[in-house]
Write a protein that holds these residues in place. Structure first.
Motif, PDB file in Angstrom:
ATOM      1  N   LEU A 218      -8.375 -54.845 -36.023  1.00  0.00           N
ATOM      2  CA  LEU A 218      -7.687 -54.799 -34.853  1.00  0.00           C
ATOM      3  C   LEU A 218      -8.217 -53.777 -33.933  1.00  0.00           C
ATOM      4  O   LEU A 218      -7.594 -53.855 -32.542  1.00  0.00           O
ATOM      5  N   HIS A 219      -9.091 -53.016 -34.391  1.00  0.00           N
ATOM      6  CA  HIS A 219      -9.749 -52.106 -33.618  1.00  0.00           C
ATOM      7  C   HIS A 219     -11.195 -52.169 -33.136  1.00  0.00           C
ATOM      8  O   HIS A 219     -11.999 -52.182 -34.068  1.00  0.00           O
ATOM      9  N   PRO A 220     -11.494 -52.875 -31.877  1.00  0.00           N
ATOM     10  CA  PRO A 220     -12.694 -53.225 -31.481  1.00  0.00           C
ATOM     11  C   PRO A 220     -13.839 -52.053 -31.950  1.00  0.00           C
ATOM     12  O   PRO A 220     -15.173 -52.409 -32.153  1.00  0.00           O
ATOM     13  N   ILE A 221     -13.509 -50.718 -31.949  1.00  0.00           N
ATOM     14  CA  ILE A 221     -14.483 -49.705 -32.472  1.00  0.00           C
ATOM     15  C   ILE A 221     -15.059 -49.849 -33.625  1.00  0.00           C
ATOM     16  O   ILE A 221     -15.891 -49.073 -33.953  1.00  0.00           O
ATOM     17  N   GLY A 222     -14.245 -50.474 -34.588  1.00  0.00           N
ATOM     18  CA  GLY A 222     -14.694 -50.507 -35.909  1.00  0.00           C
ATOM     19  C   GLY A 222     -14.213 -49.604 -36.950  1.00  0.00           C
ATOM     20  O   GLY A 222     -14.750 -49.661 -37.999  1.00  0.00           O
ATOM     21  N   HIS A 223     -13.223 -48.841 -36.425  1.00  0.00           N
ATOM     22  CA  HIS A 223     -12.832 -48.083 -37.577  1.00  0.00           C
ATOM     23  C   HIS A 223     -11.255 -47.437 -36.983  1.00  0.00           C
ATOM     24  O   HIS A 223     -10.938 -47.685 -35.869  1.00  0.00           O
ATOM     25  N   LEU A 224     -10.571 -46.780 -38.080  1.00  0.00           N
ATOM     26  CA  LEU A 224      -9.266 -46.489 -37.707  1.00  0.00           C
ATOM     27  C   LEU A 224      -9.388 -45.146 -37.155  1.00  0.00           C
ATOM     28  O   LEU A 224     -10.433 -44.428 -37.176  1.00  0.00           O
ATOM     29  N   GLY A 225      -8.376 -44.466 -36.476  1.00  0.00           N
ATOM     30  CA  GLY A 225      -8.214 -43.091 -35.745  1.00  0.00           C
ATOM     31  C   GLY A 225      -7.935 -42.031 -36.883  1.00  0.00           C
ATOM     32  O   GLY A 225      -7.286 -42.285 -37.821  1.00  0.00           O
ATOM     33  N   LYS A 226      -8.427 -40.962 -36.207  1.00  0.00           N
ATOM     34  CA  LYS A 226      -7.922 -39.716 -37.358  1.00  0.00           C
ATOM     35  C   LYS A 226      -6.951 -38.799 -36.346  1.00  0.00           C
ATOM     36  O   LYS A 226      -6.777 -39.152 -35.171  1.00  0.00           O
ATOM     37  N   PRO A 227      -5.972 -38.126 -36.877  1.00  0.00           N
ATOM     38  CA  PRO A 227      -4.950 -37.372 -36.265  1.00  0.00           C
ATOM     39  C   PRO A 227      -5.651 -36.573 -35.157  1.00  0.00           C
ATOM     40  O   PRO A 227      -5.250 -36.367 -34.135  1.00  0.00           O
ATOM     41  N   GLU A 228      -6.839 -36.113 -35.339  1.00  0.00           N
ATOM     42  CA  GLU A 228      -7.544 -35.084 -34.191  1.00  0.00           C
ATOM     43  C   GLU A 228      -7.803 -36.008 -33.202  1.00  0.00           C
ATOM     44  O   GLU A 228      -7.511 -35.361 -31.876  1.00  0.00           O
ATOM     45  N   ASP A 229      -7.918 -37.312 -33.217  1.00  0.00           N
ATOM     46  CA  ASP A 229      -8.075 -38.059 -32.002  1.00  0.00           C
ATOM     47  C   ASP A 229      -6.877 -37.892 -31.050  1.00  0.00           C
ATOM     48  O   ASP A 229      -6.978 -38.247 -29.717  1.00  0.00           O
ATOM     49  N   ILE A 230      -5.775 -38.043 -31.610  1.00  0.00           N
ATOM     50  CA  ILE A 230      -4.454 -38.064 -30.935  1.00  0.00           C
ATOM     51  C   ILE A 230      -4.249 -36.406 -30.436  1.00  0.00           C
ATOM     52  O   ILE A 230      -3.562 -36.200 -29.478  1.00  0.00           O
ATOM     53  N   ALA A 231      -4.515 -35.553 -31.290  1.00  0.00           N
ATOM     54  CA  ALA A 231      -4.326 -34.182 -31.139  1.00  0.00           C
ATOM     55  C   ALA A 231      -5.068 -33.893 -29.798  1.00  0.00           C
ATOM     56  O   ALA A 231      -4.447 -33.158 -28.797  1.00  0.00           O
TER      57      ALA A 231
END
Ligand code: NAI
Length: 259
Positions: A218-231
């Motif tokens: 579902l994510h074109p960037i090719g990986h899931l996010g990390k909590p740091e990305d949202i923080a």
């Protein structure tokens, strides 16, 4: 280092996942933080661990975001301990993997109580003290890609996250129209590997590896996010760097909503 120097923040849902990581980042950037969560065991542990890194920088408060009285007590504790409130991060949330047919009254009401009423009560309680504190203040709500797009298996969750976006705009306008020094924004995360993701995999009868392999598509960037990305998105919107930003929802989703 000092992007939040001298700021006092409440972060809800800070006992684990994204909120826990955000609390530590905020302290590293000079804030003092109230970690507010209904999970007292992990919340108190998290605050203690953060204080080891930076003494007297964090406390835990046993907040139930669905309860107005609990919010009043949390704000009071914040003012008693740190003297003011500049930032509220409405991060606590719950999700149930259910279609419209499968949604029960119980899961519907729980999802609305935490994700929607919790954000409403948080905004309302914080405004009361922020509007008179004479310093720039910021509220950041947590929406989701599921509030921007439909998802058949997250009926109640999508409904509440779309509501978070609407509440964000209405509250931002209210503050601006009253000349209160408060900005209100939201972050819409893509899929982030946290306890919520593990619980979702469990509800879907998948191992976490199977869940990740499916979700990553579902994510074109090719990986899931990390909590740091949202923080880091919370950090930007909470800081004075975002002083001209209000009423917006920032998607942090690896391109999920580009399609
Ligand atoms: P998590 O499940 O790891 O953490 C949520 C925290 O909220 C927990 O510590 C829990 O105890 C707390 N909480 C739940 N009900 C509460 C209540 N009534 N009062 C106070 N605290 C309560 O979840 P995660 O992944 O860290 O999620 C944080 C936010 O990000 C949530 O709003 C979630 O909907 C949102 N989000 C997460 C995504 C993901 O893939 N993990 C994707 C999109 C949005």
């Amino acid at each position: 280092m000092d992007r939040l120097k001298d700021k006092i923040a409440i972060i809800t849902g800070a006992a684990g996942g994204i909120g826990r990581v955000a609390a530590e980042l905020f302290v590293k950037e000079g804030a003092k933080v109230v970690l507010a969560d209904k999970d007292s065991e992990n919340g108190a542990k998290a605050a203690k661990e953060i204080c080891v890194l930076s003494p007297n920088s964090a406390i835990f408060f046993p907040l139930d975001v669905t309860d107005k009285q609990s919010w009043g007590q949390c704000i009071e504790q914040t003012l008693n301990t740190f003297g003011k409130l500049n930032i509220l991060i409405n991060n606590a949330g719950v999700s149930f993997r259910e279609t419209v047919e499968e949604t029960t009254m119980e899961s519907w009401q729980t999802t609305l109580a935490v994700n929607q009423t919790g954000v409403f009560l948080g905004i309302q309680s914080a405004l009361e003290v922020m509007k008179t504190n004479g310093e720039p203040c910021a509220i950041v709500n947590t929406a989701s890609v599921d509030g921007l797009r439909g998802d058949s298996v997250f009926f109640a969750y999508c409904a509440t996250k779309a509501a978070v976006e609407a509440m964000t705009k209405c509250a931002a306008l209210c503050c601006a129209e009253n000349s209160w020094p408060i900005r209100v924004n939201a972050v819409a995360p893509g899929y982030i590997l946290t306890p919520m993701a593990y619980e979702d995999a469990r509800q879907n009868g998948q191992t976490i590896e199977e869940y990740c392999a499916e979700s990553v598509k579902l994510h074109p960037i090719g990986h899931l996010g990390k909590p740091e990305d949202i923080a880091y998105a919370y950090l930007y919107l909470a800081s004075d760097e975002a002083s001209f930003v209000t009423g917006t929802t920032l998607a942090v989703d690896g391109g999920y909503t580009c399609r």
